[in-house]
Design a protein around this motif. Structure first.
Motif, PDB file in Angstrom:
ATOM      1  N   SER A  49       0.854  -1.204   0.000  1.00 11.16           N
ATOM      2  CA  SER A  49       0.000   0.000   0.000  1.00 11.16           C
ATOM      3  C   SER A  49       0.882   1.244   0.000  1.00 11.16           C
ATOM      4  CB  SER A  49      -0.897  -0.006   1.234  1.00 11.16           C
ATOM      5  OG  SER A  49      -0.097   0.203   2.387  1.00 11.16           O
ATOM      6  N   TYR A  50       0.265   2.388  -0.200  1.00  9.77           N
ATOM      7  CA  TYR A  50       0.993   3.658  -0.151  1.00  9.77           C
ATOM      8  C   TYR A  50       1.730   3.792   1.183  1.00  9.77           C
ATOM      9  CZ  TYR A  50       1.742   8.718  -0.367  1.00  9.77           C
ATOM     10  OH  TYR A  50       2.297   9.973  -0.367  1.00  9.77           O
ATOM     11  N   GLU A  51       1.039   3.492   2.264  1.00  2.55           N
ATOM     12  CA  GLU A  51       1.656   3.595   3.591  1.00  2.55           C
ATOM     13  C   GLU A  51       2.823   2.620   3.744  1.00  2.55           C
ATOM     14  OE1 GLU A  51      -1.655   3.553   3.104  1.00  2.55           O
ATOM     15  OE2 GLU A  51      -1.966   5.665   3.646  1.00  2.55           O
ATOM     16  N   ASP A  52       2.642   1.406   3.204  1.00  3.06           N
ATOM     17  CA  ASP A  52       3.733   0.417   3.264  1.00  3.06           C
ATOM     18  C   ASP A  52       4.968   0.943   2.539  1.00  3.06           C
ATOM     19  OD1 ASP A  52       2.168  -1.344   4.640  1.00  3.06           O
ATOM     20  OD2 ASP A  52       1.559  -2.490   2.864  1.00  3.06           O
ATOM     21  N   LYS A  53       4.708   1.532   1.372  1.00  3.89           N
ATOM     22  CA  LYS A  53       5.837   2.021   0.564  1.00  3.89           C
ATOM     23  C   LYS A  53       6.548   3.161   1.291  1.00  3.89           C
ATOM     24  CE  LYS A  53       3.846   1.047  -3.945  1.00  3.89           C
ATOM     25  NZ  LYS A  53       3.199   1.712  -5.073  1.00  3.89           N
ATOM     26  N   ILE A  54       5.752   4.082   1.830  1.00  2.00           N
ATOM     27  CA  ILE A  54       6.348   5.204   2.557  1.00  2.00           C
ATOM     28  C   ILE A  54       7.185   4.684   3.727  1.00  2.00           C
ATOM     29  CG2 ILE A  54       5.840   7.193   4.048  1.00  2.00           C
ATOM     30  CD1 ILE A  54       5.348   7.946   1.239  1.00  2.00           C
ATOM     31  N   ARG A  55       6.648   3.711   4.421  1.00  2.00           N
ATOM     32  CA  ARG A  55       7.340   3.186   5.596  1.00  2.00           C
ATOM     33  C   ARG A  55       8.672   2.560   5.188  1.00  2.00           C
ATOM     34  NH1 ARG A  55       6.050  -1.763   8.749  1.00  2.00           N
ATOM     35  NH2 ARG A  55       7.370  -1.618  10.602  1.00  2.00           N
ATOM     36  N   LEU A  56       8.621   1.729   4.155  1.00  2.00           N
ATOM     37  CA  LEU A  56       9.857   1.097   3.675  1.00  2.00           C
ATOM     38  C   LEU A  56      10.834   2.172   3.173  1.00  2.00           C
ATOM     39  CD1 LEU A  56      11.596  -1.337   2.805  1.00  2.00           C
ATOM     40  CD2 LEU A  56      10.339  -1.354   0.638  1.00  2.00           C
ATOM     41  N   GLY A  57      10.308   3.084   2.352  1.00  2.00           N
ATOM     42  CA  GLY A  57      11.170   4.112   1.764  1.00  2.00           C
ATOM     43  C   GLY A  57      11.829   4.982   2.819  1.00  2.00           C
ATOM     44  N   GLU A  58      11.084   5.300   3.842  1.00  2.00           N
ATOM     45  CA  GLU A  58      11.608   6.145   4.905  1.00  2.00           C
ATOM     46  C   GLU A  58      12.741   5.437   5.648  1.00  2.00           C
ATOM     47  OE1 GLU A  58       8.452   7.873   7.165  1.00  2.00           O
ATOM     48  OE2 GLU A  58       9.790   8.599   8.736  1.00  2.00           O
ATOM     49  N   MET A  59      12.543   4.162   5.901  1.00  2.00           N
ATOM     50  CA  MET A  59      13.592   3.397   6.594  1.00  2.00           C
ATOM     51  C   MET A  59      14.815   3.234   5.712  1.00  2.00           C
ATOM     52  SD  MET A  59      11.305   0.494   8.486  1.00  2.00           S
ATOM     53  CE  MET A  59      12.734  -0.454   8.970  1.00  2.00           C
TER      54      MET A  59
END
Lengths: 256, 139
Positions: free
Chosen positions: A147-157
């Motif tokens: 999901s968008y949130e999953d991607k943001i979370r991964l990308g941020e890390m």
């Protein structure tokens, strides 16, 4: 006619670049002003001088030519004196200081090193080092990208891990090259590189420095190292003795 | 990219040229009795900008890149996935400064492009959004 100043050297400099093309269009011929044991490499200042590519290159070329033959103290681009007498006046007034700097930098050149990450290689590294990142990426992949949130979370890390790696690798580059240099000067940060550092290197040991760069290229394969040199010692001239700390800002303001 | 280390960059349009011109603009002796030409548009470069900019754009790009990454290939092959995930929960509070830096970004090559355009007497092109340019540069 105001006077554009390229560099200060000893008047005994073996090959002052008199007559070379300087800044301006058409190029102003380079002249030499002597005062006691010191010389200033100058030309007439063109009207409306701006930091154009052609003029930056002309400045750099004059310094490269003069610096290849002997020690010079390079001026920052765009230094303009009201007239020749002001230039020789400064040489006379601060002779001791400039002579000390010329002695200190004699026989030494600058190598500037900038590095950036090879993106795929550094992503491999951070993923390899973090089970958590691998697990997140895998779970995203299984769900068709996440999901968008999953991607943001991964990308941020991942971004945080890459950033930590940048600091680590910047230190690593310095550690690898500092032992073969006489002095180190860290340049400003910017986008486009993770480390920007200049090394003052004795001409006699430049071979060792270049060899150390090659070693670093091998051991830090996830970095792209860009090396420029030998250059005049841009990063190792100190500000003049009588200058207040804010002199740069003051001079810039005065120019506007 | 391979650069011959003991090279004097004196001409041409390589990124090595920009690397040297950064020194010409930013280092070297400054004498208070002399005036410096106005570097309007170039002084902006000194703003301290980190290489990895904390922004949603960057995060999405990295996430995509990681999805495409084949961890089982290449010289940086990673160890296999661990059987169990968990226990590592240190990342929650990071990245609160989203976008704080992105507005300030002005790369040195932008300024040199601008300087070159002026040098060729062309009208100055409107600058692209910095985020888009940064993306181009990183790819």
């Amino acid at each position: 006619m105001s006077t554009y100043v390229y560099a200060i050297s000893a008047s005994s400099h073996p090959a002052l670049p008199e007559g070379m093309d300087g800044v301006g269009e058409p190029p102003m011929p380079v002249r030499v002003l002597k005062e006691g044991d010191l010389a200033a490499i100058v030309s007439d200042a063109p009207e409306g001088l701006r930091p154009k590519r052609r003029d930056l290159l002309a400045h750099q070329n004059v310094l490269a030519e003069a610096g290849a033959a002997g020690c010079v103290l390079p001026m920052r681009f765009g230094s303009v004196a009201p007239d020749d007498a002001t230039v020789t006046g400064v040489l006379a007034e601060r002779a001791d200081h400039y002579q000390e700097r010329l002695r200190a930098l004699d026989g030494k050149v600058e190598y500037n090193v900038k590095a950036s990450h090879v993106e795929e290689a550094v992503l491999h590294r951070v993923m390899a080092e973090s089970p958590e990142l691998r697990a997140l990426a895998e779970s995203n992949r299984r769900s068709g990208g996440g999901s968008y949130e999953d991607k943001i979370r991964l990308g941020e890390m991942v971004a945080a891990a890459v950033k930590a790696k940048e600091a680590e690798d910047a230190a690593e580059v310095q550690r690898a090259l500092a032992p073969v240099a006489a002095a180190v000067s860290v340049g400003p940060e910017s986008t486009g590189w993770l480390v920007n550092v200049s090394f003052l290197v004795d001409r006699g040991t430049a071979e060792d420095f270049v060899a150390a760069v090659e070693e670093a290229r091998k051991s830090l394969a996830h970095l792209e190292l860009r090396v420029n040199g030998p250059l005049p010692p841009y990063s190792f001239v100190e500000p003049g003795p009588a200058e207040p700390a804010s002199s740069t800002a003051g001079a810039d303001a005065g120019a506007q | 990219m391979t650069v011959v280390p003991a090279q004097q960059t004196g001409g041409g349009g390589s990124s090595g040229l920009y690397d040297v011109l950064e020194l010409v603009l930013d280092r070297g002796l400054v004498i208070d009795a002399f005036v410096r030409v106005s570097l309007v548009g170039i002084e902006i470069l000194k703003i301290d900008v980190r290489v990895v900019v904390a922004s949603v754009d960057t995060y999405l790009r990295f996430a995509e890149a990681c999805n495409r990454l084949d961890l089982e290939a290449g010289p940086h092959k990673s160890p296999g996935l661990p059987d169990m995930v968990g226990g590592i929960t240190e990342s929650g509070a990071r990245g609160k400064s989203k976008g704080a830096l992105s507005g300030a970004a002005e790369t040195i090559s932008d300024a040199f492009k601008q300087a070159r355009e002026e040098g060729e007497s062309e009208p100055r092109r409107p600058r692209k959004a910095t985020a888009a340019r940064r993306k181009e540069e990183q790819e």
